[in-house]
Design a protein around this motif. Structure first.
Motif, PDB file in Angstrom:
ATOM      1  N   ALA A 271       8.723  -0.287 -11.693  1.00 29.53           N
ATOM      2  CA  ALA A 271       7.282   0.188 -11.870  1.00 29.53           C
ATOM      3  C   ALA A 271       7.323   1.047 -13.224  1.00 29.53           C
ATOM      4  O   ALA A 271       6.430   0.816 -13.648  1.00 29.53           O
ATOM      5  CB  ALA A 271       6.902   1.099 -10.829  1.00 29.53           C
ATOM      6  N   TYR A 272       8.360   1.869 -13.414  1.00 35.53           N
ATOM      7  CA  TYR A 272       8.516   2.662 -14.679  1.00 35.53           C
ATOM      8  C   TYR A 272       8.050   1.649 -15.940  1.00 35.53           C
ATOM      9  O   TYR A 272       7.486   1.740 -17.040  1.00 35.53           O
ATOM     10  CB  TYR A 272       9.335   3.459 -14.699  1.00 35.53           C
ATOM     11  N   ARG A 273       9.266   0.692 -15.903  1.00 36.25           N
ATOM     12  CA  ARG A 273       9.291  -0.211 -17.108  1.00 36.25           C
ATOM     13  C   ARG A 273       8.009  -1.050 -17.275  1.00 36.25           C
ATOM     14  O   ARG A 273       7.618  -1.299 -18.223  1.00 36.25           O
ATOM     15  CB  ARG A 273      10.434  -1.102 -16.978  1.00 36.25           C
ATOM     16  N   CYS A 274       7.231  -1.348 -16.113  1.00 38.86           N
ATOM     17  CA  CYS A 274       6.137  -2.285 -16.324  1.00 38.86           C
ATOM     18  C   CYS A 274       5.052  -1.256 -16.676  1.00 38.86           C
ATOM     19  O   CYS A 274       4.126  -1.767 -17.516  1.00 38.86           O
ATOM     20  CB  CYS A 274       5.612  -2.713 -14.663  1.00 38.86           C
ATOM     21  N   ILE A 275       4.892  -0.199 -16.152  1.00 40.13           N
ATOM     22  CA  ILE A 275       3.880   0.882 -16.499  1.00 40.13           C
ATOM     23  C   ILE A 275       3.909   1.313 -17.741  1.00 40.13           C
ATOM     24  O   ILE A 275       2.859   1.115 -18.766  1.00 40.13           O
ATOM     25  CB  ILE A 275       3.657   1.952 -15.514  1.00 40.13           C
TER      26      ILE A 275
ATOM     27  N   GLU B  44       0.890   4.056  -2.725  1.00 41.39           N
ATOM     28  CA  GLU B  44       0.548   5.780  -2.410  1.00 41.39           C
ATOM     29  C   GLU B  44       1.795   6.597  -2.809  1.00 41.39           C
ATOM     30  O   GLU B  44       1.753   7.713  -3.295  1.00 41.39           O
ATOM     31  CB  GLU B  44       0.419   5.639  -0.745  1.00 41.39           C
ATOM     32  N   ASN B  45       2.963   5.974  -2.675  1.00 43.87           N
ATOM     33  CA  ASN B  45       4.262   7.105  -3.069  1.00 43.87           C
ATOM     34  C   ASN B  45       4.563   7.048  -4.188  1.00 43.87           C
ATOM     35  O   ASN B  45       5.287   8.030  -4.642  1.00 43.87           O
ATOM     36  CB  ASN B  45       5.402   6.286  -2.067  1.00 43.87           C
ATOM     37  N   ASN B  46       3.851   6.413  -5.089  1.00 45.05           N
ATOM     38  CA  ASN B  46       4.351   6.486  -6.485  1.00 45.05           C
ATOM     39  C   ASN B  46       3.078   6.655  -7.844  1.00 45.05           C
ATOM     40  O   ASN B  46       3.275   6.405  -8.838  1.00 45.05           O
ATOM     41  CB  ASN B  46       4.813   4.900  -6.737  1.00 45.05           C
ATOM     42  N   VAL B  47       2.126   7.101  -7.101  1.00 42.08           N
ATOM     43  CA  VAL B  47       0.938   7.516  -7.898  1.00 42.08           C
ATOM     44  C   VAL B  47       1.334   8.691  -8.893  1.00 42.08           C
ATOM     45  O   VAL B  47       0.947   8.438 -10.128  1.00 42.08           O
ATOM     46  CB  VAL B  47      -0.232   8.144  -7.105  1.00 42.08           C
ATOM     47  N   ALA B  48       2.168   9.649  -8.439  1.00 43.98           N
ATOM     48  CA  ALA B  48       2.618  10.557  -9.107  1.00 43.98           C
ATOM     49  C   ALA B  48       3.448   9.968 -10.150  1.00 43.98           C
ATOM     50  O   ALA B  48       3.452  10.562 -11.586  1.00 43.98           O
ATOM     51  CB  ALA B  48       3.404  11.458  -8.451  1.00 43.98           C
ATOM     52  N   LEU B  49       4.152   9.074 -10.126  1.00 46.10           N
ATOM     53  CA  LEU B  49       4.914   8.450 -11.129  1.00 46.10           C
ATOM     54  C   LEU B  49       4.183   8.010 -12.319  1.00 46.10           C
ATOM     55  O   LEU B  49       4.384   8.020 -13.354  1.00 46.10           O
ATOM     56  CB  LEU B  49       6.124   7.214 -10.661  1.00 46.10           C
ATOM     57  N   ALA B  50       3.213   7.183 -11.762  1.00 44.76           N
ATOM     58  CA  ALA B  50       2.368   6.511 -12.704  1.00 44.76           C
ATOM     59  C   ALA B  50       1.398   7.378 -13.642  1.00 44.76           C
ATOM     60  O   ALA B  50       1.466   7.341 -14.802  1.00 44.76           O
ATOM     61  CB  ALA B  50       1.310   5.381 -12.138  1.00 44.76           C
ATOM     62  N   ILE B  51       1.194   8.667 -12.858  1.00 42.43           N
ATOM     63  CA  ILE B  51       0.461   9.604 -13.773  1.00 42.43           C
ATOM     64  C   ILE B  51       1.418  10.425 -15.002  1.00 42.43           C
ATOM     65  O   ILE B  51       0.902  10.535 -16.010  1.00 42.43           O
ATOM     66  CB  ILE B  51      -0.243  10.599 -12.704  1.00 42.43           C
ATOM     67  N   SER B  52       2.763  10.611 -14.282  1.00 42.08           N
ATOM     68  CA  SER B  52       3.618  11.357 -15.245  1.00 42.08           C
ATOM     69  C   SER B  52       3.989  10.274 -16.382  1.00 42.08           C
ATOM     70  O   SER B  52       4.070  10.749 -17.461  1.00 42.08           O
ATOM     71  CB  SER B  52       4.825  11.464 -14.462  1.00 42.08           C
ATOM     72  N   ILE B  53       3.963   8.957 -16.241  1.00 42.23           N
ATOM     73  CA  ILE B  53       4.149   8.015 -17.518  1.00 42.23           C
ATOM     74  C   ILE B  53       2.985   8.198 -18.171  1.00 42.23           C
ATOM     75  O   ILE B  53       2.999   8.198 -19.303  1.00 42.23           O
ATOM     76  CB  ILE B  53       4.401   6.512 -16.871  1.00 42.23           C
TER      77      ILE B  53
ATOM     78  N   CYS C 290      -0.293  -0.781  -9.333  1.00 48.54           N
ATOM     79  CA  CYS C 290      -0.976  -2.021  -8.200  1.00 48.54           C
ATOM     80  C   CYS C 290      -0.342  -3.050  -8.648  1.00 48.54           C
ATOM     81  O   CYS C 290       0.161  -3.922  -7.578  1.00 48.54           O
ATOM     82  CB  CYS C 290      -2.526  -1.883  -8.163  1.00 48.54           C
ATOM     83  N   ARG C 291      -0.154  -3.562  -9.905  1.00 49.81           N
ATOM     84  CA  ARG C 291       0.223  -4.916 -10.411  1.00 49.81           C
ATOM     85  C   ARG C 291       1.577  -4.850 -10.128  1.00 49.81           C
ATOM     86  O   ARG C 291       2.183  -5.892  -9.745  1.00 49.81           O
ATOM     87  CB  ARG C 291      -0.096  -4.836 -11.661  1.00 49.81           C
ATOM     88  N   ALA C 292       2.421  -3.692 -10.451  1.00 46.39           N
ATOM     89  CA  ALA C 292       3.911  -3.523 -10.348  1.00 46.39           C
ATOM     90  C   ALA C 292       4.150  -3.917  -8.798  1.00 46.39           C
ATOM     91  O   ALA C 292       4.920  -4.768  -8.477  1.00 46.39           O
ATOM     92  CB  ALA C 292       4.217  -2.538 -10.723  1.00 46.39           C
ATOM     93  N   ALA C 293       3.327  -3.201  -7.775  1.00 44.62           N
ATOM     94  CA  ALA C 293       3.567  -3.292  -6.547  1.00 44.62           C
ATOM     95  C   ALA C 293       3.623  -4.601  -6.065  1.00 44.62           C
ATOM     96  O   ALA C 293       4.162  -5.047  -5.119  1.00 44.62           O
ATOM     97  CB  ALA C 293       2.773  -2.186  -5.683  1.00 44.62           C
ATOM     98  N   LEU C 294       2.357  -5.298  -6.535  1.00 46.22           N
ATOM     99  CA  LEU C 294       2.102  -6.737  -5.968  1.00 46.22           C
ATOM    100  C   LEU C 294       3.114  -7.780  -6.372  1.00 46.22           C
ATOM    101  O   LEU C 294       3.548  -8.786  -5.817  1.00 46.22           O
ATOM    102  CB  LEU C 294       0.741  -7.213  -6.321  1.00 46.22           C
ATOM    103  N   SER C 295       3.820  -7.460  -7.556  1.00 45.84           N
ATOM    104  CA  SER C 295       4.886  -8.370  -8.180  1.00 45.84           C
ATOM    105  C   SER C 295       6.106  -7.960  -7.984  1.00 45.84           C
ATOM    106  O   SER C 295       7.161  -8.818  -8.187  1.00 45.84           O
ATOM    107  CB  SER C 295       4.512  -8.536  -9.491  1.00 45.84           C
ATOM    108  N   TYR C 296       6.357  -6.755  -7.302  1.00 45.97           N
ATOM    109  CA  TYR C 296       7.892  -6.513  -7.016  1.00 45.97           C
ATOM    110  C   TYR C 296       8.514  -7.319  -5.959  1.00 45.97           C
ATOM    111  O   TYR C 296       8.157  -7.764  -5.061  1.00 45.97           O
ATOM    112  CB  TYR C 296       7.726  -5.011  -6.340  1.00 45.97           C
TER     113      TYR C 296
ATOM    114  N   THR D 291       0.783  -1.302   0.018  1.00 47.36           N
ATOM    115  CA  THR D 291       0.021   0.053  -0.037  1.00 47.36           C
ATOM    116  C   THR D 291       0.837   1.140  -0.040  1.00 47.36           C
ATOM    117  O   THR D 291       0.480   2.145  -0.718  1.00 47.36           O
ATOM    118  CB  THR D 291      -1.056   0.099   1.306  1.00 47.36           C
ATOM    119  N   LYS D 292       2.066   1.381   0.776  1.00 49.35           N
ATOM    120  CA  LYS D 292       2.709   2.439   0.815  1.00 49.35           C
ATOM    121  C   LYS D 292       3.605   2.641  -0.504  1.00 49.35           C
ATOM    122  O   LYS D 292       3.866   4.001  -0.839  1.00 49.35           O
ATOM    123  CB  LYS D 292       3.755   2.202   1.966  1.00 49.35           C
ATOM    124  N   LEU D 293       3.941   1.596  -1.187  1.00 53.09           N
ATOM    125  CA  LEU D 293       4.596   1.610  -2.240  1.00 53.09           C
ATOM    126  C   LEU D 293       3.650   2.375  -3.476  1.00 53.09           C
ATOM    127  O   LEU D 293       3.922   3.134  -4.129  1.00 53.09           O
ATOM    128  CB  LEU D 293       4.963   0.274  -3.030  1.00 53.09           C
TER     129      LEU D 293
END
Length: 92
Positions: A62-66, A10-19, A44-50, A6-8
């Motif tokens: 996450a960047y590569r996955c997204i 929450e902390n990376n939503v901005a990264l997902a939006i920028s991508i 979310c999928r990247a966080a679960l499989s990390y 959950t923390k991963l």
């Protein structure tokens, strides 16, 4: 979900939006809102499989996955456009 996952997310939503914004500049035929939703889903999928034991930072992973999934999403939307007025346009 565990608190760490959950923390991963929450902390990376901005990264997902920028991508999503970056990909939207290459794929103008797909709505930015759709790309943002798909980016959050892929985050979310990247966080679960990390796996942190592999030595790769989560943001890099996450960047590569997204980005990869968003480009595939764009290609699929271009090949098979969804009619928003069609009754069978919703995904299962």
């Amino acid at each position: 979900m565990t608190p760490e996952v959950t923390k991963l997310i929450e902390n990376n939503v901005a990264l997902a939006i920028s991508i999503a914004v970056k990909v939207s500049k290459r794929c103008r035929s797909v709505d930015l809102d759709e790309l943002c939703s798909e980016a959050r889903l892929q985050l979310c999928r990247a966080a679960l499989s990390y796996d942190p034991t592999r030595g790769v930072a989560f943001s890099t992973y996450a960047y590569r996955c997204i980005e990869s999934k968003l480009l595939t999403f764009c290609q699929n939307q271009i090949r098979n456009p969804i009619d928003p007025w069609s009754s069978d346009s919703y995904h299962d």
